[in-house]
Design a protein around this motif. Structure first.
Motif, PDB file in Angstrom:
ATOM      1  N   THR A  97     -28.764 -17.919  42.783  1.00 31.25           N
ATOM      2  CA  THR A  97     -27.753 -18.266  41.791  1.00 31.25           C
ATOM      3  C   THR A  97     -27.559 -17.088  40.853  1.00 31.25           C
ATOM      4  N   ALA A  98     -26.358 -16.966  40.298  1.00 30.96           N
ATOM      5  CA  ALA A  98     -26.023 -15.860  39.395  1.00 30.96           C
ATOM      6  C   ALA A  98     -24.934 -16.325  38.443  1.00 30.96           C
ATOM      7  N   PRO A  99     -24.782 -15.653  37.280  1.00 32.48           N
ATOM      8  CA  PRO A  99     -23.693 -15.997  36.358  1.00 32.48           C
ATOM      9  C   PRO A  99     -22.342 -15.790  37.030  1.00 32.48           C
ATOM     10  N   THR A 128     -22.911 -19.890  38.514  1.00 26.87           N
ATOM     11  CA  THR A 128     -22.813 -20.790  37.382  1.00 26.87           C
ATOM     12  C   THR A 128     -23.455 -20.133  36.171  1.00 26.87           C
ATOM     13  N   ASN A 129     -22.944 -20.464  34.999  1.00 28.08           N
ATOM     14  CA  ASN A 129     -23.546 -19.949  33.767  1.00 28.08           C
ATOM     15  C   ASN A 129     -24.659 -20.865  33.250  1.00 28.08           C
ATOM     16  N   GLN A 130     -24.871 -21.978  33.947  1.00 24.78           N
ATOM     17  CA  GLN A 130     -25.987 -22.850  33.606  1.00 24.78           C
ATOM     18  C   GLN A 130     -27.284 -22.269  34.154  1.00 24.78           C
ATOM     19  N   LYS A 131     -28.352 -22.432  33.420  1.00 20.37           N
ATOM     20  CA  LYS A 131     -29.646 -21.935  33.866  1.00 20.37           C
ATOM     21  C   LYS A 131     -30.335 -23.029  34.668  1.00 20.37           C
ATOM     22  N   LEU A 132     -30.265 -22.890  35.980  1.00 18.37           N
ATOM     23  CA  LEU A 132     -30.788 -23.911  36.869  1.00 18.37           C
ATOM     24  C   LEU A 132     -32.308 -23.828  36.967  1.00 18.37           C
ATOM     25  N   ASP A 133     -32.910 -24.961  37.301  1.00 16.61           N
ATOM     26  CA  ASP A 133     -34.347 -25.023  37.545  1.00 16.61           C
ATOM     27  C   ASP A 133     -34.587 -24.588  38.995  1.00 16.61           C
ATOM     28  N   VAL A 143     -30.220 -14.449  39.322  1.00 14.25           N
ATOM     29  CA  VAL A 143     -29.890 -13.262  38.540  1.00 14.25           C
ATOM     30  C   VAL A 143     -29.594 -13.717  37.122  1.00 14.25           C
ATOM     31  N   ARG A 144     -30.261 -13.123  36.156  1.00 19.29           N
ATOM     32  CA  ARG A 144     -30.067 -13.484  34.753  1.00 19.29           C
ATOM     33  C   ARG A 144     -29.734 -12.236  33.949  1.00 19.29           C
ATOM     34  N   LEU A 145     -28.934 -12.430  32.904  1.00 21.40           N
ATOM     35  CA  LEU A 145     -28.478 -11.319  32.065  1.00 21.40           C
ATOM     36  C   LEU A 145     -29.083 -11.414  30.673  1.00 21.40           C
TER      37      LEU A 145
END
Length: 289
Positions: A97-99, A128-133, A143-145
């Motif tokens: 997953t990524a933003p 998605t911009n949601q932070k998934l578990d 991928v997180r920013l």
């Protein structure tokens, strides 16, 4: 529990009908092969070979045992080839997953290139911009920013992003150029999800509250508004770099610019990092560096 001792030696002797030749094939001594086969016969309470000074031949029981052992060894060889091939050529499912914006513009094209290189890989990518578990939802990596929150995840820095405050020449011609952070209060600041912008002043982080007539969670929408001269915007480099290069936007307050943010890949610390995930991480890191 199945005991493996003597099985490989037995199969080798059965196939060449010679203890000496079997020993050469296995790279061990003839005496060792003989001991292992004798121990195997004793364990099975069965004679597996007829032995004479000139010839070795397989008994009827030995033939039956050989067929089963050969299947087992073939299965082991296939399993080893499968694992080796997995490391050489990624295959199977990989979920990440990524933003949304960064994923569409940067991550997805790189992942597509990776799949072109390894077509047996099946990728499921959620932007998605949601932070998934990741653990609960079964993702291999995300991928997180920006600044990472404290968590039990493992993190690997892939690259960095630079935040820019900028405005169009038209806007600045009408409303003037801000030279200090306090002057932002006199300008139309186009906002995203937050009501403040991040800066660094005298080596320390500083958040400055801003206000304006547009608030939107889309960086592209804010960029369009800035290009049309509506206000000032703070956005990462991957939004504004082309417009800065062309002169459509002017960079402002650079001496207050916050240090580069990290672009990270995170993954569960308690999950074995499979070769396909490790290879994708290496590929993204190299491409983004």
């Amino acid at each position: 529990m199945f005991i493996w001792e003597g099985v490989s030696e037995f199969v080798a002797v059965a196939e060449v009908e010679s203890f000496t030749v079997a020993a050469k094939r296995l790279g061990i001594s003839t005496a060792q092969v003989s001991r292992q086969v004798s121990a195997l016969e004793a364990r099975l309470s069965t004679k597996l070979f007829y032995r004479t000074t000139r010839k070795v031949s397989v008994t009827e029981a030995g033939q039956i045992y050989y067929q089963h052992c050969r299947q087992v060894l073939d299965g082991l060889e296939e399993a080893e080839r499968t694992i080796t091939n997995l490391q050489l050529a990624p295959r199977g499912k990989l979920r990440l997953t990524a933003p949304v914006t960064y994923g569409e513009k940067t991550i997805a094209p790189l992942v597509n290139d990776f799949v072109l290189r390894y077509p047996e890989l099946e990728v499921q990518m959620k932007l998605t911009n949601q932070k998934l578990d990741l653990v609960a939802e079964g993702y291999d990596l995300a991928v997180r920013l920006g600044k990472l929150e404290d968590s039990s995840m493992m993190a690997r820095r892939l690259s960095s992003r630079t935040p820019y405050v900028c405005a169009s020449p038209q806007y600045l011609a009408i409303y003037g150029v801000p030279h200090t952070l306090s002057e932002l209060d006199q300008h139309n600041c186009l906002q995203g999800n937050l009501d403040y912008w991040r800066f660094q002043e005298q080596g320390k982080p500083r958040n400055v509250r801003v206000k304006g007539n547009i608030r939107c969670d889309s960086g592209w929408a804010l960029l369009d508004a800035a290009l049309k001269g509506i206000g000032i915007v703070q956005l990462p480099d991957y939004y504004v770099q082309p417009a800065l290069a062309s002169g459509e936007l002017i960079s402002l307050l650079e001496h207050y610019q916050e240090p580069d943010d990290g672009i990270w890949a995170i993954y569960p610390h308690n999950r074995h990092l499979s070769p396909k995930v490790r290879m994708l991480l290496d590929y993204l890191s190299e491409a983004l560096s």
